[in-house]
Design a protein around this motif. Structure first.
Motif, PDB file in Angstrom:
ATOM      1  N   UNK A   1      28.670  88.777 -36.888  1.00  0.00           N
ATOM      2  CA  UNK A   1      29.124  89.303 -38.177  1.00  0.00           C
ATOM      3  C   UNK A   1      27.973  89.261 -39.184  1.00  0.00           C
ATOM      4  N   UNK A   2      28.029  90.127 -40.155  1.00  0.00           N
ATOM      5  CA  UNK A   2      27.026  90.131 -41.228  1.00  0.00           C
ATOM      6  C   UNK A   2      27.370  89.154 -42.343  1.00  0.00           C
ATOM      7  N   UNK A   3      28.403  88.351 -42.142  1.00  0.00           N
ATOM      8  CA  UNK A   3      28.905  87.426 -43.154  1.00  0.00           C
ATOM      9  C   UNK A   3      29.620  86.288 -42.430  1.00  0.00           C
ATOM     10  N   UNK A   4      29.804  85.136 -43.082  1.00  0.00           N
ATOM     11  CA  UNK A   4      30.520  84.025 -42.450  1.00  0.00           C
ATOM     12  C   UNK A   4      31.997  84.364 -42.247  1.00  0.00           C
ATOM     13  N   UNK A   5      32.650  83.638 -41.352  1.00  0.00           N
ATOM     14  CA  UNK A   5      34.068  83.892 -41.075  1.00  0.00           C
ATOM     15  C   UNK A   5      34.923  83.798 -42.336  1.00  0.00           C
ATOM     16  N   UNK A   6      34.564  82.901 -43.225  1.00  0.00           N
ATOM     17  CA  UNK A   6      35.385  82.687 -44.430  1.00  0.00           C
ATOM     18  C   UNK A   6      35.050  83.647 -45.560  1.00  0.00           C
ATOM     19  N   UNK A   7      34.085  84.519 -45.353  1.00  0.00           N
ATOM     20  CA  UNK A   7      33.571  85.351 -46.451  1.00  0.00           C
ATOM     21  C   UNK A   7      34.588  86.347 -46.998  1.00  0.00           C
ATOM     22  N   UNK A   8      35.579  86.715 -46.192  1.00  0.00           N
ATOM     23  CA  UNK A   8      36.550  87.717 -46.644  1.00  0.00           C
ATOM     24  C   UNK A   8      37.790  87.090 -47.275  1.00  0.00           C
ATOM     25  N   UNK A   9      37.803  85.765 -47.389  1.00  0.00           N
ATOM     26  CA  UNK A   9      38.880  85.074 -48.094  1.00  0.00           C
ATOM     27  C   UNK A   9      38.953  85.572 -49.547  1.00  0.00           C
TER      28      UNK A   9
ATOM     29  N   UNK B   1      41.342  88.165 -46.013  1.00  0.00           N
ATOM     30  CA  UNK B   1      41.426  87.929 -44.569  1.00  0.00           C
ATOM     31  C   UNK B   1      40.911  86.511 -44.338  1.00  0.00           C
ATOM     32  N   UNK B   2      41.745  85.682 -43.740  1.00  0.00           N
ATOM     33  CA  UNK B   2      41.441  84.254 -43.631  1.00  0.00           C
ATOM     34  C   UNK B   2      40.437  83.967 -42.518  1.00  0.00           C
ATOM     35  N   UNK B   3      39.734  82.848 -42.680  1.00  0.00           N
ATOM     36  CA  UNK B   3      38.689  82.461 -41.735  1.00  0.00           C
ATOM     37  C   UNK B   3      39.208  82.244 -40.309  1.00  0.00           C
ATOM     38  N   UNK B   4      40.354  81.538 -40.118  1.00  0.00           N
ATOM     39  CA  UNK B   4      40.835  81.364 -38.739  1.00  0.00           C
ATOM     40  C   UNK B   4      41.105  82.696 -38.033  1.00  0.00           C
TER      41      UNK B   4
ATOM     42  N   UNK C   1      32.802  93.665 -46.333  1.00  0.00           N
ATOM     43  CA  UNK C   1      31.881  92.707 -46.947  1.00  0.00           C
ATOM     44  C   UNK C   1      32.683  91.776 -47.849  1.00  0.00           C
ATOM     45  N   UNK C   2      32.102  90.644 -48.255  1.00  0.00           N
ATOM     46  CA  UNK C   2      32.818  89.716 -49.142  1.00  0.00           C
ATOM     47  C   UNK C   2      33.330  90.428 -50.389  1.00  0.00           C
ATOM     48  N   UNK C   3      34.487  90.032 -50.882  1.00  0.00           N
ATOM     49  CA  UNK C   3      35.102  90.749 -52.010  1.00  0.00           C
ATOM     50  C   UNK C   3      34.215  90.875 -53.243  1.00  0.00           C
ATOM     51  N   UNK C   4      33.420  89.853 -53.543  1.00  0.00           N
ATOM     52  CA  UNK C   4      32.530  89.933 -54.707  1.00  0.00           C
ATOM     53  C   UNK C   4      31.496  91.038 -54.543  1.00  0.00           C
TER      54      UNK C   4
END
Length: 270
Positions: A63-71, A74-77, A138-141
């Motif tokens: 991934x281009x971002x960490x698992x938790x990045x879309x919190x 979309x949750x990390x688990x 991508x991350x929401x920010x």
């Protein structure tokens, strides 16, 4: 993977070195022919070990971002299981299905996937679809700073009336009543502008026979339960509406520019 390839090459070098060392130690006892045999056998073993490194043509891209990045959308688990388990299973199965055959880019594999049979259709589609999906988010920010290009915005307005109307039609197409069971919803470039398409299972509009014509996705959403169930349970519409918060419209705009220029599908990593 690079690590596996490196390890296999190291083993190969070690084997060749061992064969050479053995031939030196036994030089007095061996004839020239037997020393040559030892070296040839050592090289053959090394080649046999190194060769499988290229056998797995397809791989799960990072991934281009960490698992938790879309919190929190979309949750990390979910992301970890979705990427590391579900996507990895499709990759393992498509590698198995194509073992011993000429290596074909995963994008090229899509066109005749229906003719190739269920293993290629389901797993080749599953690999392409997921690789496409990860990279459009991508991350929401970061996502909130992106927007459709002028060209894409004009195409959306022409096809759907407005950006908001496109989103409303997309959400309606993704609803359980409209796309029953598992599948994907896509915005595609067609011969007649942008089209909204729903496909079952791991089918996509790049596959000949899935829709009226082969089309080129620029945006796609996974509505299989494994994509959202841990967080949203049976609330698929909530998942779909929240998903807009992580869509990277710069990437979608790049996809649109690519497919309109090349008249081909978007290449994916892996």
């Amino acid at each position: 993977s690079i690590n596996k390839t490196t390890m296999k090459l190291a083993i190969s070098v070690a084997l060749v070195g061992s064969a050479s060392a053995w031939s030196t130690l036994t030089m007095k006892a061996q004839t020239p022919n037997s020393r040559r045999d030892i070296l040839q056998k050592g090289a053959a073993i090394a080649t046999a070990i190194a060769a499988p490194a290229a056998a797995n043509a397809y791989a799960v891209p990072d991934l281009n971002y960490p698992f938790e990045a879309l919190e929190p959308y979309i949750d990390a688990p979910t992301m970890k299981i979705h990427h590391d388990k579900h996507h990895a299973t499709y990759v393992a199965n498509i590698n198995k299905a194509t073992e011993g055959k000429d290596e074909v880019d995963i994008l090229e594999l899509q066109l005749n996937a229906l003719e190739a049979g269920p293993a290629v259709r389901n797993n080749g589609g599953g690999h392409y679809n997921h690789a496409f999906f990860w990279d459009e988010m991508s991350p929401p920010d970061e996502a909130k700073k992106t927007k459709p290009s002028a060209e894409l915005e004009a195409a959306i307005d022409k096809a759907f009336g407005s950006f908001d109307e496109m989103k409303a039609q997309f959400e309606a197409r993704a609803a359980p009543g409209a796309l029953f069971g598992s599948g994907w919803v896509w915005i595609c470039a067609s011969s007649d502008g942008l089209k909204l398409v729903g496909t079952p299972n791991q089918d996509n509009p790049l596959m000949k026979g899935v829709a009226d014509e082969v089309m080129y996705p620029i945006l796609g959403l996974d509505v299989w339960e494994h994509a959202y169930y841990l967080k949203y349970q049976n609330r698929r519409p909530e998942y779909v509406s929240n998903w807009w918060n992580v869509v990277n419209w710069d990437k979608v705009s790049e996809n649109y520019a690519y497919v309109t220029e090349k008249k081909a599908g978007v290449p994916v990593r892996g």
